[in-house]
Design a protein around this motif. Structure first.
Motif, PDB file in Angstrom:
ATOM      1  N   LEU A  66      55.980  45.069   6.091  1.00  0.00           N
ATOM      2  CA  LEU A  66      55.778  44.218   7.262  1.00  0.00           C
ATOM      3  C   LEU A  66      56.506  42.892   7.119  1.00  0.00           C
ATOM      4  CD1 LEU A  66      52.078  44.789   8.265  1.00  0.00           C
ATOM      5  CD2 LEU A  66      54.122  45.188   9.631  1.00  0.00           C
TER       6      LEU A  66
ATOM      7  N   ARG B 239      49.368  44.279  16.498  1.00  0.00           N
ATOM      8  CA  ARG B 239      48.796  43.030  16.005  1.00  0.00           C
ATOM      9  C   ARG B 239      49.577  41.886  16.635  1.00  0.00           C
ATOM     10  NH1 ARG B 239      49.677  43.628  10.567  1.00  0.00           N
ATOM     11  NH2 ARG B 239      47.770  44.820  10.543  1.00  0.00           N
TER      12      ARG B 239
ATOM     13  N   ASN C 100      45.779  34.906  21.164  1.00  0.00           N
ATOM     14  CA  ASN C 100      44.805  35.375  22.148  1.00  0.00           C
ATOM     15  C   ASN C 100      45.297  35.211  23.583  1.00  0.00           C
ATOM     16  OD1 ASN C 100      41.916  36.292  21.142  1.00  0.00           O
ATOM     17  ND2 ASN C 100      42.783  34.886  19.623  1.00  0.00           N
TER      18      ASN C 100
ATOM     19  N   THR D 267      44.246  40.264  16.750  1.00  0.00           N
ATOM     20  CA  THR D 267      44.976  38.997  16.726  1.00  0.00           C
ATOM     21  C   THR D 267      44.748  38.323  15.382  1.00  0.00           C
ATOM     22  OG1 THR D 267      43.074  37.831  17.655  1.00  0.00           O
ATOM     23  CG2 THR D 267      44.742  38.595  19.200  1.00  0.00           C
ATOM     24  N   ILE D 268      45.770  37.663  14.865  1.00  0.00           N
ATOM     25  CA  ILE D 268      45.593  36.793  13.707  1.00  0.00           C
ATOM     26  C   ILE D 268      46.500  35.577  13.863  1.00  0.00           C
ATOM     27  CG2 ILE D 268      44.996  38.717  12.192  1.00  0.00           C
ATOM     28  CD1 ILE D 268      47.578  38.474  10.808  1.00  0.00           C
ATOM     29  N   SER D 269      46.188  34.553  13.096  1.00  0.00           N
ATOM     30  CA  SER D 269      46.985  33.328  13.127  1.00  0.00           C
ATOM     31  C   SER D 269      47.541  33.045  11.746  1.00  0.00           C
ATOM     32  CB  SER D 269      46.115  32.147  13.566  1.00  0.00           C
ATOM     33  OG  SER D 269      46.846  30.936  13.423  1.00  0.00           O
TER      34      SER D 269
ATOM     35  N   PRO E 106      42.573  38.562   9.784  1.00  0.00           N
ATOM     36  CA  PRO E 106      42.363  37.128  10.004  1.00  0.00           C
ATOM     37  C   PRO E 106      41.982  36.384   8.726  1.00  0.00           C
ATOM     38  CG  PRO E 106      41.275  38.406  11.718  1.00  0.00           C
ATOM     39  CD  PRO E 106      41.756  39.391  10.695  1.00  0.00           C
TER      40      PRO E 106
ATOM     41  N   MET F  52      38.795  34.457  12.836  1.00  0.00           N
ATOM     42  CA  MET F  52      39.156  33.699  11.642  1.00  0.00           C
ATOM     43  C   MET F  52      38.054  32.689  11.327  1.00  0.00           C
ATOM     44  SD  MET F  52      42.582  31.309  11.329  1.00  0.00           S
ATOM     45  CE  MET F  52      42.347  30.522  12.936  1.00  0.00           C
TER      46      MET F  52
ATOM     47  N   ASN G  32      37.888  34.944  19.763  1.00  0.00           N
ATOM     48  CA  ASN G  32      38.715  35.122  20.960  1.00  0.00           C
ATOM     49  C   ASN G  32      39.611  33.907  21.210  1.00  0.00           C
ATOM     50  OD1 ASN G  32      37.475  37.615  21.449  1.00  0.00           O
ATOM     51  ND2 ASN G  32      35.752  36.581  22.439  1.00  0.00           N
ATOM     52  N   GLY G  33      40.075  33.304  20.135  1.00  0.00           N
ATOM     53  CA  GLY G  33      41.010  32.196  20.271  1.00  0.00           C
ATOM     54  C   GLY G  33      40.370  30.827  20.277  1.00  0.00           C
TER      55      GLY G  33
END
Lengths: 180, 438
Positions: A6, A106, A129, A147-149, B229, B251, B271-272
């Protein structure tokens, strides 16, 4: 193994983005980076025919998504609302995703280096998001999307320039399960 | 003062009866810097040849600690007139006054039958012709660095009336590799940069924003994963054990211990949206403290446990807020241009340190909890993430001096004076100062 793959894929895409966006230098630093198609390099013919015949990427693959829709949308400084270009890119992604219902993805939110780590992690989550919500509004099943940051920790462009920062404020789509 | 000393020296034997001397030399560390106090630290006398090397090493570390604090100016030993033969005889004060010394740190290292060493120190006021205090303790020989730091803490506390911070450690993020694919490992070292040691290998996740527990045995940090996350983790320094604090779909990030060590505050993203929450470490129950559609993050509790400061962009730009510990009475305390982040409450309770960003520059600053008295102490391309020395007099932070340059650690006095680089084996960020070591 998976991670390495990845990571490499991310790098390759980043390089693609660099090449695709070389023409946008000198634009207003506060404006969102223009969403480009992240062009994957055409695969060469391996049949040994002597003809260097480019063919398209394998349908349902990450490269196919990049070529058909683009896998990255960009944001303004400290912003997480989608631009018109971002919405258009996501609309193309949604159309592509409908063709490959087995695909899972993702969404990774990223931020530029002009902020604190802790705030940028939160900002990245907002961007991922925002992109997810838009795909869902276009009919994509939310259970297909995580979702991830990464905050400011994984810039696609390592330079410290307004142009690099604009590229690094993004939400990037990666395939967890491809449609191949 | 006596109570402070008793606390500092708990477990240590005082050498003789330290006369209750009224110091004629005092350092006021709350004011902008005047000249550092000239101090003479002759080589510690060695009770036998086998401890002469460690005696010299102890002397060097004491001198280095005092010098780096910015409050003391060690005098070159070549200027010394008197050569000490014993620390149990009054020094010839005139000889030390003649080289402009104000205080003299006279010490010796004695070998003990069990292999340990005894480190004895007397602190002399050479202007007032009197002993300011003395300290002695036994320690394993390999522990000589900590012995030296404890002597420096003793000198610092005798002359400033404040607890020293030399016998402490720092955890930080060790950064290696290119910016776009950087490895970030958890490292620990003594506050002066000695004994650096990696605590994580950086293979499966990166470590960000580590913070010490008030007891000093645990660290909480953010584990940043490639494909799930980021999560708040707890790490035990003694055992090396680590665990995630709960399992969440979103997260969790920006962790910090409460001052009693019984809970960890952090931000929870769903959800952000990010809100501030607190987890009781015994019950593992999570209580959300803010419920706002804006980004709320970076909580830090006041030392009395009554209030929490955090960062929020609910007013448009990110600013610093304070609320009661139960989440009520949320109010904004900064109103300056640009953005404010990473608020962290001073261990003394009187100030909140922060990162401020304005136009293209970053600053470390402090402000009173009621929002008055904002002062900016540093400025560069990127200054971020202040952490307090346990006595609340020094801040450490990370700096990227110029765009694309290396990131490294610095410390600065609360007065805004004495900016110093802190040496690390690799590029480094996110320092967190330990409580005083036990």
């Amino acid at each position: 193994m998976m991670q390495t793959t990845l990571k490499r894929a991310g790098l390759a895409i980043a390089l693609g983005a660099l090449a695709a966006c070389a023409s946008t230098q000198g634009e207003d630093t506060d404006a969102p980076f223009e969403d480009g198609m992240d062009v994957a390099r055409p695969m060469s013919d391996e049949g040994g025919s002597g003809m260097n015949t480019p063919v398209g990427p394998e349908p349902g693959s990450m490269e196919d998504l990049i070529e058909s829709a683009g896998n990255r949308v960009y944001f303004g400084y400290n912003q997480y609302n989608l631009t018109n270009e971002g919405q258009a890119t996501l609309a193309r992604q949604a159309a592509w995703l409908k063709e490959y219902p087995e695909v899972r993805l993702r969404l990774i939110g990223n931020a530029d280096e002009r902020g604190t780590r802790e705030y940028n992690l939160a900002l990245g989550a907002r961007r991922a998001n925002a992109a997810k919500d838009y795909l869902v509004s276009l009919g994509i099943d939310p259970s297909r999307i995580t979702t991830i940051s990464y905050g400011k920790e994984r810039p696609v462009d390592p330079r410290s320039t307004p142009e690099a920062w604009a590229k690094n404020r993004n939400a990037t789509t990666m395939l967890v399960t491809t449609g191949v | 003062m006596r109570e402070l000393l008793t606390g500092l020296l708990a477990g240590l034997a005082l050498l003789g009866a330290a006369a209750p001397a009224k110091a004629q030399v005092e350092i006021d560390i709350t004011r902008g810097r005047t000249d550092p106090l000239p101090v003479a630290v002759p080589d510690y006398l060695a009770g036998s040849a086998e401890v002469s090397e460690v005696a010299g090493q102890i002397t060097e570390v004491i001198e280095a600690d005092l010098e780096r604090s910015g409050l003391f100016a060690p005098i070159d030993e070549r200027a010394f007139i008197q050569q000490l033969d014993s620390i149990n005889v009054k020094p010839r004060f005139a000889d030390w006054r003649a080289i402009n010394a104000r205080v003299l740190v006279a010490g010796e290292v004695e070998p003990l039958a069990d292999g340990r060493v005894q480190v004895n120190t007397r602190l002399w006021d050479v202007t007032g012709n009197q002993q300011l205090g003395s300290i002695a303790f036994k320690t394993p020989r390999e522990n000589w660095r900590r012995a030296a730091h404890k002597v420096a803490d003793f000198v610092y506390s005798q002359l400033t009336g404040e607890e020293g911070y030399f016998d402490t450690r720092v955890v930080f993020v060790a950064e290696t590799g290119p910016k776009e694919d950087r490895t970030k490992r958890l490292m620990i070292m003594d506050q002066d940069g000695a004994n650096p040691q990696a605590l994580t290998d950086g293979l499966n996740y990166d470590v960000l924003t580590p913070r010490f527990s008030p007891a000093g045995q645990q660290i909480t940090y953010l584990a940043l994963f490639e494909n799930r996350p980021a999560q708040v983790y707890l790490f035990n320094i003694e055992t090396g054990e680590q665990e995630a604090l709960g399992t969440y779909r979103g997260m969790t990030f920006a962790p910090r211990f409460s001052p009693d060590g019984e809970s960890v505050l952090f931000a929870v993203e769903q959800n952000g949206n990010s809100d501030v929450a607190v987890m009781d470490l015994r019950t593992r129950r999570l209580r959300t403290l803010t419920d706002n559609p804006a980004i709320d993050t970076s909580p830090s509790m006041s030392p009395d446990g009554g209030q929490i400061t955090f960062a929020s962009d609910r007013g448009g730009s990110q600013q610093i807020y304070v609320m009661d510990a139960d989440g009520t009475n949320q109010r904004r305390i900064t109103f300056g241009d640009g953005t404010y982040g990473t608020p962290v409450w001073s261990p003394r309770g009187d100030l909140i340190a922060f990162t401020r960003q304005y136009k293209s520059r970053f600053y470390i600053g402090v402000v009173r909890p009621d929002g008055t008295g904002e002062r900016l102490l540093t400025e560069s391309y990127l200054d971020e993430g202040p952490t307090w020395s346990p006595n609340g007099r020094v801040l450490m932070f990370h700096r990227e001096e110029r765009p694309g340059g290396p990131v490294s650690l610095y410390s600065i006095d609360l007065t805004g004076q004495n900016l110093r680089p802190v040496e690390t084996p690799t590029e480094a960020s996110d320092p967190a100062w330990s409580p005083p070591l036990k």
